[in-house]
Design a protein around this motif. Structure first.
Motif, PDB file in Angstrom:
ATOM      1  N   THR A 184      -2.431   3.774  -1.556  1.00  0.00           N
ATOM      2  CA  THR A 184      -2.887   4.807  -0.626  1.00  0.00           C
ATOM      3  C   THR A 184      -4.347   4.551  -0.249  1.00  0.00           C
ATOM      4  OG1 THR A 184      -3.663   6.317  -2.354  1.00  0.00           O
ATOM      5  CG2 THR A 184      -1.336   6.474  -1.693  1.00  0.00           C
ATOM      6  N   GLU A 201      -6.502   6.755  -0.108  1.00  0.00           N
ATOM      7  CA  GLU A 201      -7.267   7.551  -1.069  1.00  0.00           C
ATOM      8  C   GLU A 201      -7.561   6.736  -2.331  1.00  0.00           C
ATOM      9  OE1 GLU A 201      -6.916  11.803  -3.524  1.00  0.00           O
ATOM     10  OE2 GLU A 201      -5.313  11.140  -2.179  1.00  0.00           O
ATOM     11  N   CYS A 209      -5.232  -1.492   6.806  1.00  0.00           N
ATOM     12  CA  CYS A 209      -4.904  -0.123   6.429  1.00  0.00           C
ATOM     13  C   CYS A 209      -4.670   0.734   7.668  1.00  0.00           C
ATOM     14  CB  CYS A 209      -6.037   0.504   5.605  1.00  0.00           C
ATOM     15  SG  CYS A 209      -6.639  -0.503   4.226  1.00  0.00           S
ATOM     16  N   GLU A 231      -3.045   6.268   6.134  1.00  0.00           N
ATOM     17  CA  GLU A 231      -2.490   6.669   4.846  1.00  0.00           C
ATOM     18  C   GLU A 231      -2.510   5.564   3.798  1.00  0.00           C
ATOM     19  OE1 GLU A 231       1.059   9.331   4.829  1.00  0.00           O
ATOM     20  OE2 GLU A 231       1.224   8.665   6.923  1.00  0.00           O
ATOM     21  N   TYR A 232      -2.237   4.331   4.205  1.00  0.00           N
ATOM     22  CA  TYR A 232      -2.029   3.259   3.240  1.00  0.00           C
ATOM     23  C   TYR A 232      -2.796   1.992   3.604  1.00  0.00           C
ATOM     24  CZ  TYR A 232       1.992   6.109   1.808  1.00  0.00           C
ATOM     25  OH  TYR A 232       2.797   7.128   1.388  1.00  0.00           O
TER      26      TYR A 232
END
Length: 647
Positions: free
Chosen positions: A575, A577, A609, A612-613
């Motif tokens: 992710t 994040e 990226c 989200e990913y």
């Protein structure tokens, strides 16, 4: 020698310890000491065979070698052949090439030297080596070759009594050397006979100097021995230097169990331990490849129990149908020894393994589909990396990539080396080249020391290299832009692919050695990184590349196996994040360099990226050649970020 059930039961203790440790180290953290138990047993049995033959004046070195070959080679050769067939269908060229080398060295009984030159026994990479456990067989075989030669030579000059005393003294001296070498040369001591010989010699001492004990004392001695062996399985771990002085516990414990001579012991002589002891050699052979299967294919935890059960089943089958084959043990003439079939079996496997090691790449079109080859092509690294990343006396070779005048200098670690070809190609498009000043494992920090994998022997090569690179750039290429590419978060927090990376002690330091990755350590490292960057900006425009997203799996291998077993290829990702959290400290350090020193940032994430990913592959091709280094495709994909530097 009369069959001794206690020794057979001790074999069971040895193989059980090894099995439990390998399948799940948390169950028995010192179970690897089972190998040391095996060595003691081996020394006891071989000394008995040799001395009985010498005393009866009928010992034959050639017959001794033939008997050992009959015992060891057939089951080992079968294992190697099965793995080579399995590998043909399921292993990548790099893995299969390594398997070929390891199979050849295993049947040649040189694998301990091969593994010594590679990763340490407890390193994560060791779980990718299908025949790692054969190092013990190589050590034993080398002992079998040397030991009878020495004893036969000694007999020509010494009495039996003096020979026995000599072996006792040699055992003590060999133990002292083992303790010294374990701390001086830890990896070599783990794998080589020189640090293990005393364990086999003390087994010989048990044969040459048997205890004469009453039954009650026999029980007491056996219990003490069992406590030492079992205690070592639970109280020792991979964190301890090994073998070293701590090996005394399982070794002396085994010695005492042998000396107790309790053939009626319910502990060692029960039917379960007797069966496992009888099958122990074949169980040992088959268990490790099953451990590697579970690790390589990331199988669920319950496969551990299946793997242990299968180890015993395969051990039983191997014992019944392979080990019990009755090969001739002696031959009437010297030329007759050329009929020793196990030697030819080993030769065939050795040649096959060597051919596969040398010709694996050429065989790929016969092994793989076009889709698989597309994936595997991305495992090929920069062909000049071995030369251009080699540092001598603190200086890089100064390789250039591209065509034309040097338009940028690239300084960094292995993440930098992985991208050199693509950056050089981008420089060529813009009418120039790049100068490579990068060193594997070396963060761009002046005065940096790097410890070895055992946390010892600090080397200044990295810090000296960075200082020399800065000086050379300023003197010979003033005002030429410098691109800095580092795996900064690995330096700060450890490798993300390691399960214990957050608790692993740091191996890099500047002016102070830290034993943990504390906030003080992180502040110390990032502060010196910032100082180094700011020093470079005094003579060059500096471009800092944002950290490469790190996957949690080996991308090409995972894609290859997913495709081989019919799965999806584009499922490897983290992710956004996770990426931002992992590298937040590196981002802050780079942002400080921007505000304080005028550095600029190049960001590869828009190419890798989305919102989200961050992805490990695109369009069916891996962006990495492992889990964190960009492949040629990945490097080409992000290479437009460098146009800003060259224009």
């Amino acid at each position: 020698m009369k069959f001794r059930k206690d020794i057979n039961g001790l074999r069971a203790f040895a193989v059980i310890g090894v099995l439990l440790f390998h399948f799940n180290a948390s169950w028995m953290p010192g179970g690897f000491a089972g190998v040391d138990v095996f060595f003691v047993i081996s020394g006891f049995l071989m000394t008995g065979i040799i001395f009985r033959g010498i005393e009866q004046e009928k010992f034959s070195i050639l017959n001794f070698y033939v008997a050992r070959a009959n015992r060891i080679i057939p089951a080992l050769a079968l294992l190697c052949l099965v793995l080579l067939v399995f590998g043909w269908f399921y292993l990548t060229p790099l893995e299969y090439r390594a398997l070929g080398k390891h199979a050849a060295s295993s049947v040649g009984f040189l694998s301990n030297f091969v593994y010594w030159s590679e990763a340490g026994y407890f390193d994560a990479a060791s779980h990718e080596k299908w025949l790692l456990h054969t190092w013990t067989l190589s050590v034993e075989w080398q002992f079998y070759i040397i030991y009878p030669l020495i004893l036969v030579a000694m007999r020509k000059f010494l009495s039996i009594k003096t020979m026995k005393l000599t072996i006792l003294i040699a055992t003590v001296l060999a133990f002292i050397f083992c303790v010294y070498s374990t701390y001086k040369w830890p990896n070599a001591s783990y794998f080589l006979l020189s640090a293990r010989a005393w364990e086999m010699l003390i087994g010989g001492v048990a044969y040459l100097y048997p205890f004469t004990l009453q039954e009650k004392k026999k029980k007491f001695v056996e219990v003490i021995g069992l406590v030492l062996v079992i205690g070592s399985y639970f109280l020792i771990s991979a964190e301890n230097a090994w073998p070293g002085y701590l090996a005394l516990f399982p070794v002396v414990g085994s010695f005492l169990i042998i000396q107790a001579q309790r053939n009626d012991s319910i502990i060692t002589n029960n039917i379960v331990f007797q069966k496992i002891g009888t099958w122990s050699y074949s169980i040992y052979l088959w268990h490790w490849p099953l451990v590697v299967v579970i690790y390589t294919f990331a199988l669920p935890e319950y496969y551990i129990y299946l793997g242990m059960a299968l180890s015993i089943l395969l051990g039983f089958l191997s014992y019944k149908y392979i080990e019990k084959i009755n090969f001739p043990r002696s031959f009437p003439t010297l030329l007759g020894y050329l009929k020793c079939k196990p030697i030819y079996i080993a030769g065939v496997v050795g040649v096959l393994g060597s051919v596969l090691f040398l010709k694996t790449e050429a065989l790929s079109p016969y092994r793989f589909s076009a889709e698989q080859i597309t994936i595997l092509e991305q495992q090929k690294r920069n062909p000049r990396e071995a030369v251009c990343g080699k540092i001598e006396n603190g200086f890089a070779p100064g390789c250039t990539y591209g065509d034309g005048p040097v338009k940028a200098i690239v300084i960094g670690d292995s993440h930098s080396l992985a991208q050199m070809v693509s950056i050089g190609n981008r420089a060529s498009i813009n009418g120039g080249s790049i100068l490579s000043l990068s060193m594997d494992g070396c963060s761009t920090i002046k005065d940096l020391y790097v410890l070895d994998k055992n946390g010892k022997n600090p080397e200044y090569d990295c810090g000296k290299f960075v200082s020399n690179a800065i000086d050379l750039s300023a003197e010979q290429y003033p005002d030429v832009p410098v691109i800095i590419i580092n795996r900064t978060s690995s330096t700060l927090f450890g490798n993300n692919e390691d399960a214990d990376y957050e608790t692993s002690p740091p191996r890099r330091f500047i002016d102070k050695v830290f034993t943990e990755r504390s906030s003080e350590y992180i502040d110390n490292m990032t502060g010196h990184m910032l100082d180094t960057i700011c020093e470079i900006t005094q003579n060059h425009p500096v471009y800092l590349v944002r950290p490469t997203p790190e996957m949690k799996k080996h991308v090409p291998n995972t894609m290859f196996r997913d495709l081989t077993f019919g799965g999806k290829r584009d499922s490897i990702k983290i992710t956004l994040e996770e990426y931002n959290e992992r590298h937040s400290v590196a981002f802050k350090m780079q942002d400080k360099a921007i505000s304080q020193c005028g550095a600029k940032v190049l960001d590869p994430t828009p190419y890798m990226c989305d919102n989200e990913y961050c992805y490990g592959s695109m369009d069916g091709a891996p962006l990495y050649f492992d889990d964190d280094h960009l492949s040629s495709y990945g490097s080409d994909l992000i290479s437009p970020i460098y146009d800003e530097v060259f224009q």
